[in-house]
Scaffold this motif. Structure first.
Motif, PDB file in Angstrom:
ATOM      1  N   THR A  92       0.637  -1.107  -0.012  1.00 18.69           N
ATOM      2  CA  THR A  92      -0.115   0.080  -0.174  1.00 18.69           C
ATOM      3  C   THR A  92       0.730   1.212  -0.117  1.00 18.69           C
ATOM      4  O   THR A  92       0.240   2.417   0.149  1.00 18.69           O
ATOM      5  CB  THR A  92      -0.808   0.207   1.133  1.00 18.69           C
ATOM      6  OG1 THR A  92       0.081   0.217   2.409  1.00 18.69           O
ATOM      7  CG2 THR A  92      -1.781  -1.252   1.437  1.00 18.69           C
ATOM      8  N   THR A  93       2.070   1.031  -0.008  1.00 21.77           N
ATOM      9  CA  THR A  93       2.981   2.096  -0.078  1.00 21.77           C
ATOM     10  C   THR A  93       2.865   3.243  -1.006  1.00 21.77           C
ATOM     11  O   THR A  93       2.780   2.844  -2.100  1.00 21.77           O
ATOM     12  CB  THR A  93       4.684   1.765   0.085  1.00 21.77           C
ATOM     13  OG1 THR A  93       4.668   0.826   1.024  1.00 21.77           O
ATOM     14  CG2 THR A  93       5.531   3.094   0.330  1.00 21.77           C
ATOM     15  N   ARG A  94       2.954   4.637  -0.553  1.00 19.81           N
ATOM     16  CA  ARG A  94       2.484   5.713  -1.669  1.00 19.81           C
ATOM     17  C   ARG A  94       3.671   6.765  -1.577  1.00 19.81           C
ATOM     18  O   ARG A  94       3.896   6.837  -0.144  1.00 19.81           O
ATOM     19  CB  ARG A  94       1.120   6.129  -1.702  1.00 19.81           C
ATOM     20  CG  ARG A  94       0.062   5.307  -2.260  1.00 19.81           C
ATOM     21  CD  ARG A  94      -1.303   5.478  -1.971  1.00 19.81           C
ATOM     22  NE  ARG A  94      -2.121   4.853  -2.819  1.00 19.81           N
ATOM     23  CZ  ARG A  94      -2.642   3.695  -2.818  1.00 19.81           C
ATOM     24  NH1 ARG A  94      -1.988   2.921  -1.864  1.00 19.81           N
ATOM     25  NH2 ARG A  94      -3.593   3.014  -3.567  1.00 19.81           N
ATOM     26  N   ASP A  95       3.951   7.634  -2.224  1.00 20.43           N
ATOM     27  CA  ASP A  95       4.557   8.902  -2.123  1.00 20.43           C
ATOM     28  C   ASP A  95       3.372   9.875  -1.551  1.00 20.43           C
ATOM     29  O   ASP A  95       2.316   9.752  -1.780  1.00 20.43           O
ATOM     30  CB  ASP A  95       4.673   9.455  -3.594  1.00 20.43           C
ATOM     31  CG  ASP A  95       5.862   8.773  -4.295  1.00 20.43           C
ATOM     32  OD1 ASP A  95       6.993   8.174  -3.502  1.00 20.43           O
ATOM     33  OD2 ASP A  95       5.960   8.414  -5.449  1.00 20.43           O
ATOM     34  N   LEU A  96       4.079  10.665  -0.705  1.00 21.94           N
ATOM     35  CA  LEU A  96       3.246  11.812  -0.173  1.00 21.94           C
ATOM     36  C   LEU A  96       3.806  13.181  -0.388  1.00 21.94           C
ATOM     37  O   LEU A  96       4.767  13.746   0.172  1.00 21.94           O
ATOM     38  CB  LEU A  96       3.397  11.374   1.548  1.00 21.94           C
ATOM     39  CG  LEU A  96       2.315  12.163   2.407  1.00 21.94           C
ATOM     40  CD1 LEU A  96       0.900  11.628   1.991  1.00 21.94           C
ATOM     41  CD2 LEU A  96       2.734  11.834   3.937  1.00 21.94           C
ATOM     42  N   PRO A  97       3.240  13.538  -1.682  1.00 19.78           N
ATOM     43  CA  PRO A  97       3.708  14.744  -2.193  1.00 19.78           C
ATOM     44  C   PRO A  97       3.661  15.951  -1.391  1.00 19.78           C
ATOM     45  O   PRO A  97       4.284  17.227  -1.594  1.00 19.78           O
ATOM     46  CB  PRO A  97       3.173  14.770  -3.486  1.00 19.78           C
ATOM     47  CG  PRO A  97       1.569  14.223  -3.291  1.00 19.78           C
ATOM     48  CD  PRO A  97       1.991  13.006  -2.292  1.00 19.78           C
ATOM     49  N   PHE A  98       2.874  16.231  -0.372  1.00 20.53           N
ATOM     50  CA  PHE A  98       2.809  17.248   0.507  1.00 20.53           C
ATOM     51  C   PHE A  98       4.197  17.360   1.299  1.00 20.53           C
ATOM     52  O   PHE A  98       4.479  18.169   2.114  1.00 20.53           O
ATOM     53  CB  PHE A  98       1.530  17.296   1.411  1.00 20.53           C
ATOM     54  CG  PHE A  98       0.455  17.261   0.598  1.00 20.53           C
ATOM     55  CD1 PHE A  98      -0.036  18.185  -0.260  1.00 20.53           C
ATOM     56  CD2 PHE A  98      -0.843  16.330   0.682  1.00 20.53           C
ATOM     57  CE1 PHE A  98      -1.221  18.530  -0.917  1.00 20.53           C
ATOM     58  CE2 PHE A  98      -1.776  16.407  -0.025  1.00 20.53           C
ATOM     59  CZ  PHE A  98      -2.276  17.411  -0.668  1.00 20.53           C
ATOM     60  N   GLU A  99       4.816  16.178   1.511  1.00 18.38           N
ATOM     61  CA  GLU A  99       5.896  16.269   2.447  1.00 18.38           C
ATOM     62  C   GLU A  99       7.432  15.771   1.841  1.00 18.38           C
ATOM     63  O   GLU A  99       7.758  14.803   1.994  1.00 18.38           O
ATOM     64  CB  GLU A  99       5.614  15.101   3.671  1.00 18.38           C
ATOM     65  CG  GLU A  99       4.009  15.746   4.225  1.00 18.38           C
ATOM     66  CD  GLU A  99       3.798  14.818   5.325  1.00 18.38           C
ATOM     67  OE1 GLU A  99       4.960  14.486   6.092  1.00 18.38           O
ATOM     68  OE2 GLU A  99       2.592  14.553   5.927  1.00 18.38           O
TER      69      GLU A  99
END
Length: 460
Positions: A92-99
């Motif tokens: 389920t890993t995703r990039d967190l573009p806000f951080e």
């Protein structure tokens, strides 16, 4: 390697190291469908990928306002609030573009409760229903459509105003507006790009009828993946809005002046052995196969008993009134948007059932589990649906057995008393979840509403 390429714990750790991340963000869903999480140091992340994460079981024992349930067995003061175990899910890993971090975006990983807590974990519940589908020879696919209102407000301003006289993002009713989406193209573009980056792509996005209301259709995927995408979508739409000085709400109905906000569920099954649609049969009327007919019968028959899983708040039932695009009985029809179930004829690729009863505030894991488990039960039992509705279902009368609960209290009582729900979901889940809905109803009944004051204060 990219975040969505991760399949194993080793992959996740390797990417965190390659990006030189000091921390990784992880989260689980609570009963109400709210993501609860924390940052873990890279070292702690490595150990939890192998041995699991401990998190206070209060996450399953409080409501959306962090008030403690007083009527559940699994957790409470009587248990002294011990830790519950959580397994992290590397896929389920995703990039967190806000951080952004030094070596790349922060990573975000979902988890689910394990051990004793797994019996009442919303994500675990859906996983068990999907296992049943696979045992029956099916892969389940779904898509969710969400309506949500946007406001030119902040968390501080709505509280200062007492949630009155709120300023909507745009004025007036203007469904499918090219004007609105062009004027605000920057926000639309950021939302679409965010959803692509976090692998919850939007298939369609447009204004709906009402001031500041949008509708987003998430692209179809396997049902388990769709539930993950739905809960991420609801969370990060709010994040993006607040970063723009705006707010988004998914509550079922924020004003009596406008229609409610739905969370429509589209479902289909495919045969595992040859990947053919289990719902499509070109030789039958409307392309409806025997399996689809039985599936729809299951959802229809069990809808009154499962209503609390589709409409989980007191506010959910404010949406279910005549004339506001929300069904009132467990009915079905072909391309009929006044019924609870809409048969959507199509092809091997597109034949499906739309469950229109769900509201935008529903926990997607629970709503999908209810719909899928009910449909599978219909297939196993060989049930037949009731007569197809033609025309406006709102103006027609139906058997009492098809009537849906019209309050959260009634819905919780129906779920608690359902032998079928106990068999499909387990007594531990049914008792816990029904108790939390009863709690929610009691909190509402403790308060006096503006409507009551205006109606009774002087006259009565």
């Amino acid at each position: 390697m990219q975040a969505r390429d991760i399949k194993t714990a080793q992959d996740a750790l390797a990417l965190a190291e390659a990006r030189q991340l000091t921390h990784v963000k992880v989260a689980v869903t609570d009963i109400d469908g709210v993501l609860r999480g924390k940052y873990l140091s890279r070292e702690k992340f490595a150990s939890t990928l192998e041995g699991g994460l401990s998190m206070c079981n209060v996450v399953l024992g409080w409501d959306s306002q962090d008030q403690l349930y007083d009527n559940v067995e699994y957790t409470g003061w009587h248990t002294a609030y011990p830790d519950a175990q959580v397994r992290l899910l590397p896929h389920t890993t995703r990039d967190l573009p806000f951080e952004p971090a030094a070596g790349g975006d922060m990573l975000f990983v979902l988890g689910e409760f394990s051990g004793e807590a797994e019996q009442i974990c919303p994500r675990g519940l859906l996983r068990r229903v999907l296992e049943r589908a696979r045992t029956m020879g099916f892969d389940a696919f779904g898509a969710l459509e969400y309506e949500f209102f946007m406001f030119d407000e902040t968390p501080e301003s709505v509280r200062a105003k007492g949630y009155r006289d709120l300023r909507t993002w745009t004025p007036g009713a203007f469904g499918y507006s090219v004007l609105r989406s062009s004027v605000h193209a920057g926000f639309y573009r950021e939302l679409i790009e965010l959803c692509e980056t976090m692998d919850m792509p939007i298939e369609g996005l447009h204004t709906e009828t009402g001031p500041g209301v949008l509708e987003a259709a998430l692209a179809v995927d396997e049902v388990g993946a769709m539930a993950d995408k739905a809960i991420l979508f609801k969370t990060f739409v709010k994040v993006l809005a607040q970063k723009h000085g705006l707010m988004a709400t998914f509550m079922a109905k924020w004003s009596h002046e406008y229609p409610g906000q739905s969370g429509h569920i589209h479902l289909s099954l495919r045969h595992r052995h040859d990947n053919r649609s289990a719902f499509y049969d070109a030789s039958q009327a409307h392309g409806m196969s025997q399996a689809q007919r039985h599936f729809m019968a299951g959802v229809q028959r069990l809808l009154p008993e499962m209503m609390a899983m589709y409409a989980q708040t007191v506010n959910s039932y404010s949406r279910l009134v005549p004339g506001y695009w929300a069904p009132l009985d467990a009915t079905w029809g072909v391309e009929n948007r006044t019924t609870a179930l809409r048969l959507v004829p199509g092809s091997d690729k597109s034949q499906r059932v739309e469950v229109r009863i769900g509201s935008a505030d529903a926990n997607p894991y629970l709503a999908l589990a209810a719909a899928l488990a009910s449909g599978l039960e219909g297939i196993e039992q060989g049930w037949e649906p009731g007569p197809m509705v033609v025309g406006n279902a709102y103006t027609q009368q139906f058997p009492a057995a098809l009537a849906l609960p019209n309050t959260l209290s009634d819905a919780a009582l129906r779920l608690r008393g359902s032998d079928t729900a106990r068999r499909l979901f387990g007594a531990a889940f049914v008792d816990h979840y029904a108790a939390t809905r009863e709690w929610e109803d009691r909190q509402f009944r403790r308060h006096v509403t503006d409507w009551e004051l205006a109606r009774y204060f002087e006259i009565i």
